[in-house]
Design a protein around this motif. Structure first.
Motif, short mmCIF file in Angstrom:
data_model
loop_
_atom_site.label_atom_id
_atom_site.label_comp_id
_atom_site.label_asym_id
_atom_site.label_seq_id
_atom_site.Cartn_x
_atom_site.Cartn_y
_atom_site.Cartn_z
N UNK A 1 25.73 12.64 54.21
CA UNK A 1 25.31 13.38 53.02
C UNK A 1 25.55 14.89 53.20
N UNK A 2 25.42 15.36 54.42
CA UNK A 2 25.72 16.78 54.68
C UNK A 2 27.21 17.05 54.44
N UNK B 1 27.55 23.71 62.52
CA UNK B 1 26.21 24.16 62.18
C UNK B 1 25.23 23.06 62.58
N UNK C 1 20.71 27.24 55.45
CA UNK C 1 20.87 26.31 56.57
C UNK C 1 21.73 26.93 57.67
N UNK C 2 22.76 27.65 57.26
CA UNK C 2 23.60 28.33 58.26
C UNK C 2 22.79 29.40 59.00
N UNK D 1 22.83 21.35 48.34
CA UNK D 1 23.31 21.99 49.58
C UNK D 1 24.67 22.64 49.37
N UNK D 2 25.41 22.19 48.35
CA UNK D 2 26.69 22.84 48.05
C UNK D 2 26.51 24.26 47.52
N UNK E 1 23.00 26.45 51.18
CA UNK E 1 23.96 26.38 52.29
C UNK E 1 23.76 27.56 53.25
N UNK F 1 22.11 21.15 62.05
CA UNK F 1 21.18 20.93 60.94
C UNK F 1 20.16 19.89 61.39
N UNK G 1 37.07 16.69 55.87
CA UNK G 1 38.49 17.01 55.76
C UNK G 1 39.20 16.86 57.10
N UNK H 1 41.93 22.37 51.08
CA UNK H 1 41.17 21.24 50.54
C UNK H 1 39.78 21.74 50.18
N UNK H 2 39.16 21.06 49.25
CA UNK H 2 37.81 21.47 48.86
C UNK H 2 37.41 20.88 47.52
N UNK H 3 36.41 21.50 46.93
CA UNK H 3 35.86 21.03 45.67
C UNK H 3 36.31 21.95 44.53
N UNK I 1 22.07 16.58 48.30
CA UNK I 1 23.43 16.78 48.83
C UNK I 1 24.25 17.65 47.89
N UNK I 2 23.92 17.67 46.61
CA UNK I 2 24.62 18.58 45.69
C UNK I 2 24.02 19.98 45.77
N UNK J 1 29.03 15.34 52.21
CA UNK J 1 29.10 15.37 50.75
C UNK J 1 28.59 16.72 50.25
N UNK J 2 27.63 17.28 50.96
CA UNK J 2 27.06 18.57 50.59
C UNK J 2 27.89 19.76 51.02
N UNK J 3 29.05 19.51 51.60
CA UNK J 3 29.95 20.63 51.90
C UNK J 3 29.63 21.37 53.19
N UNK J 4 28.82 20.79 54.06
CA UNK J 4 28.45 21.49 55.30
C UNK J 4 29.64 21.58 56.25
N UNK J 5 30.63 20.73 56.03
CA UNK J 5 31.93 20.84 56.70
C UNK J 5 31.93 20.44 58.18
N UNK K 1 32.79 25.33 52.27
CA UNK K 1 31.69 26.06 52.91
C UNK K 1 32.01 27.54 53.10
N UNK K 2 33.32 27.84 53.23
CA UNK K 2 33.70 29.20 53.63
C UNK K 2 33.95 30.14 52.45
#
Lengths: 582, 582
Positions: free
Chosen positions: A203-204, A161, B141-142, B132-133, B138, A163, A241, B22-24, B129-130, A206-210, B42-43
Motif C-alpha cells: 500500500x505504501x 524511507x 513521513x519522510x 499518502x500521495x 508524504x 516507515x 517502478x 514513470x509516475x502518476x 494509500x491515496x 500504491x501511495x507513492x512512497x517509492x 515522490x520526488x
C-alpha cells in the motif's frame, strides 16, 4: 559523575593520572598484603590494586569484603603494571586505589560470568541479565546493533524511507497462525499481530512512497522448532517502478556493504542460479556453496546394467567427496548408517573409491566395470583421491537425502568455515506448490507474488509449472532473504486468489482493501525481506540465533526470566468480552 | 529499468537528453492540438508534452485517454520550457514524449490528490494509500524518517546500543490497561504487549549494557482522546553509572542536534525549572515558554480589601496579556465567557487595563484604588498597554484555569509560532500523587523512580511531599520526553511497592524478576523516553500527530482502511482456549 573513564580505555599514556572508575568485580585475588581486583564494564577490564603499604587501612579492609559481581566505584592513580598483560587493552596499567565506594552488593551468581560459562541454557535464560554480562552475548548484541545501523545507513543513503507500519492489524487465515489481540473498544473483535508488513508495504507503494524499508518485529504463532522464535525481526523492503534486476542489485549491494563494513570481506558479484538448477545440483533451494560437491545425475551411465536397485530408480545421483578415497570400511559403514537414519531416510548407498592410480573400487564392482565407473567420475567431477557416494530412488526424496549427506560431509571435512561467506541468489521459484494434505495449490512465496508473464499460459493447465518472479538470497546454506515482484493488477490478483482456493467473498473480505487500492493506480513494485536474527548470527559466525536476541523465548514460547505468558485477572477478561475455554 | 530519472531532478542541464520517466498523472490538459501532463512521483512533478505536430499519432491518441492518477511510463526528449515555472524544481524543462506506456489505469480518486484536498478526515483514512500521495502526508513521513535516523546516528555515536526488547511480555495491572495476547502453547495464559520496555531496559543496565536505546512501538488500551493512538512510538533510553545531570546533558544534546540538523535552529542551553516553580508560574508542568505571561500571585496585594470574592479565595492570581489594553468591552466579555466554559470552569474573571498614561482601569475599581492596581501590575509584570486578567479560587484549580487562559491568549495573540522552538527541562517532580478515587498514592512517573535522598525522611509521614529524581523535557507546551533516575536497591524498591499498595506477594508475582535482578549487582541507572510521534509533529511544525503516522487508527481504535479489528474464526478461538463473552 560516576566515572572519568571506562574500563577499556586506560593505557600507558594515562600513567600518574587520577581517575574514577565504576563497574563490576570480575574477580578478586587476596594475597593478604595485596588485593587485586579486575573491574569490568561493557568496555573491558581494568586491574585495581589495594596495597597494605600504600592503601588507606579502611579502604584496604573494605576491599577484603568485595565479592564477585559487586558494583563498585573507585578513585585512584594509574600506575605502570609490573607484569603487563598484552591480551587486555588496559594490560599496561593498573589502578592504585585510594577510595572505594560499594554501590551495590551481589549474591553469588548462579553461573560464572566468563566467556566459557558453567551455566546451562535454562539457567542462563532465567538469569538472562547476568548472561548478557558475558562477552559472547554482550558482543552479539553490540554486533546486532552495528548491523542494523549499517543497514539503515545504506538504505537511507539510497533514498529508502523507513516507515513504521501498524502492529495491531487484521487476522488473515492464509499462511501461518496469527497471534490475536482482543479489542476492548470493539466488542467481540480481534486485532492480529503482523506476520509481516506485506500488505502495508504494498500500500505504501500504491501511495507513492517509492522506496520503503523497515526493521520490524513480526509474529508467528507456530510450534517452535529449534532456533525459531514466535517474535522475530525482519529487514522489510519494497520498491516501486522496478524489475527483478533492480531489486537484486540493490540488496546484493546492501549485503556486500555489510560484509565489507562488518567483516572486512569483499565478495564478487553473487552467482545467480535458478530454483530448478539448485534442486538438481544441490538437492536444496538454499545451497551452501562454500564448497563444491555438485550433484551428478547418473541415470544414463548407471542404469540398464544388471544392478536392479538403480534400474528401477527414478533418479540415480552422486557426489564426489574430496579426498575421501582413504576412508576405511568402518568410516564408510558409519556414513551409510548415517544416511539410513530416519531423519535422512535413504535405504542404502553405493560408493566408488577413485584411487590415486586412476582405477576405481566400488561397492558395486559386480555390476559395473572400470569404464562404467570412469563415466560416473566424469559426471560427478570426481578426481583421483575422491570418493563418490551414490543414492537412488524417487527424484525429490533422493535429492533431499543427498543434500543432507552433502552437508554432513562438508561438516566432517571442515568445509563449512563460518568466517567464509558465499552468498548467491536463487531465482525463478515456482509460483505454486501442491499441498497433498489440503489437496490444493498454495502460494510458494505468498499470494501477492507475480507469475512470469511467459508462463501465464500454463496457469490453468499446469499451475505447478508456472514460475514466479521470486528470488531468495542464500548465504552459507541459509535463506537470509527472499522476495518477489508483486502483482499490481486487480484482475490478476483476483485470479490468483481464486487459484489459491479463495471464494471471491473470502478474497474480498480479507484483501479487499488491497485489491481496491490496486484500482487507484498501483505502480509495478516488488521487494524482499531479510530475517535479521539469522543474518546477524551468520555474519557473526554463529549457527544459532539465540545469543543475538536480548531476551529470547524458549521452545514453548515462554520467557522464563519474566515468567510470561501468565494468567490474567477475571476483570481483565470481562473487559475484553472473552472467557477461558479450557 | 522503468525510468532513467525521477520526476524531481530534470533541469536545463538535461536539455536534449533522451529520458525515461514513470509516475502518476497529476493532471492532464488537453487543448486539442496539444496535451500537457504533469507526471508525479515522490520526488516531484515533471511536465510532459504531447504535440499533434511532433508526436506519433497513436501515442497522441493514447495520451488523450489518460486520466488522473493513471500510472504511466514515457520516453521522450528533454526540451526547454516556453513559460518557465520557478516554483517547480523541474520548471525550466518539459518532456516531448515519443513513447507512452500505460502501466495501470486508475478510478477517479475519492478526493483530490493536492496539498489542499477536498477530502475529509474519514475518507482520507479509508483511502490512506491515496492520502499518502499528497505532499503534506508524504513529507511528514519522510521527515519522520529523517528524525529517527538522526536520533539513531547521534546516540550510536555516543556508544548507545539499540537493543530490541520483546513485544510478547507479561501483563501488569499497574499503570494503563494492557493489550493482551492469548497463548496457544500455554493454555489459559496471556502475553501482554508492552506499555514501554521499562523493566527490560533496567535489566539491560543490570546486564552491563551501559547505554541502551530503542525506537520502539508501545501499546496502551486506553479510551482514546483526540490525538492519542493505541500504538505509539517511543525513543526509549537508559544509562548506567549516571546521575540526573548526565542524562539531562545527553538528551539536551540530542534535542539540540535535532533542532540544528532538521530545522537549522541553534538553541541556547535549556532552562531548568522545578515542578513547583512550573505549577506556580505557569499553572502547568509543561509550560509553553515561547512567550512570557508568567503568573503573578496577588493574595498579598488583593486580599483584605472589601472584595469578598478575593478575600475568601485560596489563591488570587493574574497574568499580564501584552498589548491588550485596547480590548473592547465585547472582546473582554468574550474572554470572560471563554474562561467560564465548562472545559475551563472559572466562575468569573477580573481585568485591569494598564493605560498608556500609567493609570489603571479595572472591573473592580469599586474595591481597589490606583495604588492597589499599580501593585498588581508590578506583581504580574504588566506594562503600559497590557491588560491584567485575574482569577481566584482553590489554588490548583485556579492555576489550571489561568494556564488555559494563558494558552488561549497566546494563540489569539499569535505567540505560538510553530517555527519557534523553546525547550526546557522541568525537574524535581513529586514522587507520588494522591488518587482521590482509589484513596491511595500512585507513582507520578512509575514505581521504579527513585526518591530524592534528602526527602526520604518524609516518605512515611508526608509522602506527597517527597520529590523524585524525575524530569520532563518540554517543548512548546508539550511534554516530549520524561524519565528518572531509577531505584537500584532491592529493599528500597520493595518499600516503594508497599507504599503503592502492593502486598509483598503481588510485588513478588509481578516484579519479582526485577527485584531478584537487583540482588545480583545492579548499577545506579536512569533514563528517559521521548514520544516520537509528538516530537516529530512538533519539529514538523504541526499540532496533530496523525499525519506523521503512516496508518493511524481512529478514535475507536479502528483501522478503517483494512477494517480492523474484526471477528475471527471459531476454530481460532478454540485453539487459543478462549470463547467470546458478549
Amino acid at each position: 559523575m560516576y566515572r572519568s573513564h571506562n574500563n577499556g580505555e586506560l593505557n600507558a599514556s594515562h600513567i600518574n593520572k587520577e581517575v574514577t572508575l565504576a563497574g563490576w568485580v570480575q574477580k578478586s585475588r587476596d594475597k593478604g598484603f595485596m588485593i587485586w581486583v579486575d573491574l569490568r564494564d561493557r568496555y573491558g577490564l581494568t586491574q585495581l590494586i589495594f596495597d597494605e603499604q600504600r592503601t588507606d587501612k579502611t579502604v584496604f579492609e573494605k576491599a577484603k569484603s568485595l565479592g564477585r559481581e559487586f558494583v563498585i566505584q573507585v578513585k585512584g592513580t594509574v600506575i605502570e603494571r609490573e607484569s603487563k598483560n598484552a591480551n587486555m587493552s588496559t594490560g599496561d596499567v593498573e589502578i592504585l586505589v585510594s577510595e572505594l565506594n560499594i554501590l551495590n552488593t551481589a549474591l553469588t551468581p548462579p553461573f560464572t560470568i566468563e566467556d566459557e560459562t558453567d551455566g546451562g541454557e535454562d539457567i542462563r535464560m532465567k538469569y538472562r541479565y547476568l548472561d548478557i554480562r558475558r562477552n559472547p552475548v554482550k558482543n552479539s548484541l553490540l554486533f546486532r546493533h552495528k548491523v542494523a545501523m549499517e543497514v539503515r545507513k545504506y538504505l537511507s543513503d539510497l533514498d529508502f524511507c523507513e516507515v513504521e507500519t501498524p502492529y495491531l492489524i487484521k487476522s488473515t487465515p492464509e499462511g501461518a497462525r496469527d497471534f490475536v489481540v482482543p479489542s476492548r473498544m470493539n466488542q467481540g473483535q480481534f486485532y492480529a499481530l503482523p506476520q509481516s508488513p506485506q500488505t502495508f508495504k504494498q500500500l505504501l507503494m500504491v501511495g507513492g512512497m517509492d522506496k520503503y524499508f523497515q526493521i520490524v518485529k513480526c509474529f508467528r504463532d507456530e510450534d517452535l522448532r529449534a532456533d525459531r522464535q514466535p517474535e522475530f525481526t525482519q529487514i522489510d523492503c519494497e520498491m516501486a517502478f522496478v524489475e527483478q534486476e533492480d531489486i537484486l542489485n540493490v540488496f546484493e549491494g546492501l549485503t556486500r556493504h555489510l560484509l565489507k563494513e562488518l567483516k572486512g570481506i569483499e565478495v564478487d558479484k553473487f552467482p545467480r542460479i535458478t530454483y530448478d538448477y539448485a534442486m538438481k545440483t544441490y538437492g536444496n533451494d538454499k545451497p551452501d556453496i562454500r564448497f563444491d560437491m555438485k550433484f551428478g545425475e547418473l541415470n544414463s551411465v548407471a542404469q540398464h546394467k544388471d544392478f536392479g536397485v538403480f534400474n528401477s530408480a527414478e533418479l540415480v545421483v552422486g557426489i564426489a567427496a574430496p579426498n575421501c578415497a582413504s576412508y576405511t570400511r568402518k568410516e564408510i559403514d558409519a556414513l551409510i548408517d548415517w544416511v539410513k537414519r530416519p531423519q535422512v531416510g535413504a535405504s542404502g548407498m553405493v560408493y566408488v573409491k577413485c584411487e590415486e592410480d586412476g582405477t576405481f573400487k566400488s561397492s558395486v564392482d559386480k555390476f559395473y566395470d572400470q569404464d562404467d565407473l570412469k563415466k560416473w567420475a566424469e559426471v560427478t567431477n570426481a578426481k583421483a583421491g575422491d570418493m563418490i557416494f551414490v543414492l537412488s530412488g524417487p527424484a525429490d526424496k533422493t535429492r533431499s537425502q543427498l543434500s543432507a549427506l552433502r552437508m554432513e560431509l562438508a561438516t566432517r571435512l571442515g568445509l563449512r568455515n563460518p568466517e567464509v561467506f558465499a552468498p548467491l541468489w536463487v531465482v525463478d521459484f515456482p509460483l505454486l506448490e501442491f499441498d497433498e494434505e489440503s489437496g490444493r495449490y498454495h502460494a510458494m512465496h505468498h499470494p501477492f507474488t507475480s507469475p512470469k508473464p511467459e508462463d501465464m499460459k500454463l496457469i490453468e493447465t499446469e499451475p505447478g509449472k508456472v514460475r514466479a518472479n521470486a528470488y531468495d538470497m542464500v548465504l552459507n546454506g541459509n535463506e537470509i532473504g527472499g522476495g518477489s515482484i508483486r502483482i499490481h493488477d486487480k484482475d490478476l490478483q483476483s485470479r490468483m486468489f481464486s487459484l489459491l482456493g479463495f471464494t471471491p467473498e473470502q478474497a474480498e473480505e480479507q484483501f479487499g482493501f488491497l485489491m481496491n487500492a490496486f484500482q487507484f493506480g498501483a505502480p509495478p513494485h516488488g521487494g524482499l525481506a531479510f530475517g535479521l536474527d539469522r543474518l546477524v548470527a551468520i555474519l557473526g559466525g554463529q549457527e544459532t540465533i539465540r545469543d543475538f536476541i536480548a531476551f529470547p523465548k524458549n521452545n514453548s514460547g515462554r520467557d522464563v526470566m519474566i515468567d510470561a505468558p501468565s494468567a490474567i485477572d477475571e476483570t481483565q477478561l470481562k473487559e475484553l468480552y472473552i472467557k477461558l475455554d479450557l
